[in-house]
Design an enzyme around this catalytic site. Structure first.
Site, PDB file in Angstrom:
ATOM      1  N   CYS A  35       0.927  -1.397   0.073  1.00 23.76           N
ATOM      2  CA  CYS A  35       0.114  -0.024  -0.056  1.00 23.76           C
ATOM      3  C   CYS A  35       0.755   1.279   0.010  1.00 23.76           C
ATOM      4  O   CYS A  35       0.218   2.315  -0.255  1.00 23.76           O
ATOM      5  CB  CYS A  35      -0.988   0.126   1.272  1.00 23.76           C
ATOM      6  SG  CYS A  35       0.053  -0.076   2.878  1.00 23.76           S
ATOM      7  N   CYS A 104      -1.093  -4.779   7.770  1.00 21.06           N
ATOM      8  CA  CYS A 104      -0.825  -3.522   8.422  1.00 21.06           C
ATOM      9  C   CYS A 104      -0.116  -3.586   9.766  1.00 21.06           C
ATOM     10  O   CYS A 104       0.760  -2.977  10.074  1.00 21.06           O
ATOM     11  CB  CYS A 104      -2.050  -2.757   8.595  1.00 21.06           C
ATOM     12  SG  CYS A 104      -3.111  -2.808   7.200  1.00 21.06           S
TER      13      CYS A 104
HETATM   14 FE1  FES Z   1      -1.428   0.223   4.241  1.00 26.79          FE
HETATM   15 FE2  FES Z   1      -2.829  -0.701   6.171  1.00 26.79          FE
HETATM   16  S1  FES Z   1      -3.375  -0.119   4.231  1.00 26.79           S
HETATM   17  S2  FES Z   1      -0.626  -0.292   6.233  1.00 26.79           S
END
Ligand code: FES
Length: 143
Positions: A35, A104
């Site tokens: 992400c 995460c």
């Molecule tokens: Fe990036 Fe949670 S979506 S750390």
């Protein structure tokens, strides 16, 4: 059922230990390739005990809640214990994370381990490199 537990929401809205430590004894930074989020952990260590810990996280709510909980879990603990903190334990302490958000919490585990590694490096303490995350594959910070 709500997607996020009350604990996740609490630590997201009121994160503990946010900030920077001046003259830290160890700093760890990791990026999540999935992400692009980034987490940085600062440690103050005395006699092998983590006397203070702060974090900066540029990321989603789950990453912020994970960082907050992880710092609470290692504060006041020996370095060796902090090294054993798993993302699973962080997620459990938060009363769970949705499956697609578990990655995460991995940021928190790895950022702490990297900060400990930095502490060892700064102090010339020998360690087994295999016990630390390689941080491969992060295109953002190469941590
Ligand atoms: Fe990036 Fe949670 S979506 S750390």
């Amino acid at each position: 059922m709500a997607l996020y537990s009350d604990k996740v929401m609490d630590h997201f809205r009121n994160p503990r230990n946010v900030g920077v430590i001046e003259n830290p004894d160890g700093v760890g930074e990791v990026g999540n390739a999935k992400c692009g989020d980034i987490m940085k952990i600062y440690l103050k260590i005395e006699n092998d005990v983590i006397v203070d810990v702060k974090f900066e996280t540029f990321g989603c709510g789950s990453a912020i809640a994970s960082s907050s909980m992880a710092t609470e879990l290692i504060k006041g603990k020996p370095v060796s214990e902090a090294m054993k903190l798993t993302n699973k334990a962080v997620a459990e302490a938060l009363d769970g994370l949705p499956a697609h958000k578990l990655h995460c919490s991995v940021l928190a585990e790895e950022a702490i381990q990297k900060a400990v590694q930095d502490y060892y490096d700064r102090n010339g303490i020998a360690y087994d490199a295999a016990a630390f995350p390689k941080g491969e594959g992060c295109p953002f910070c190469h941590a």
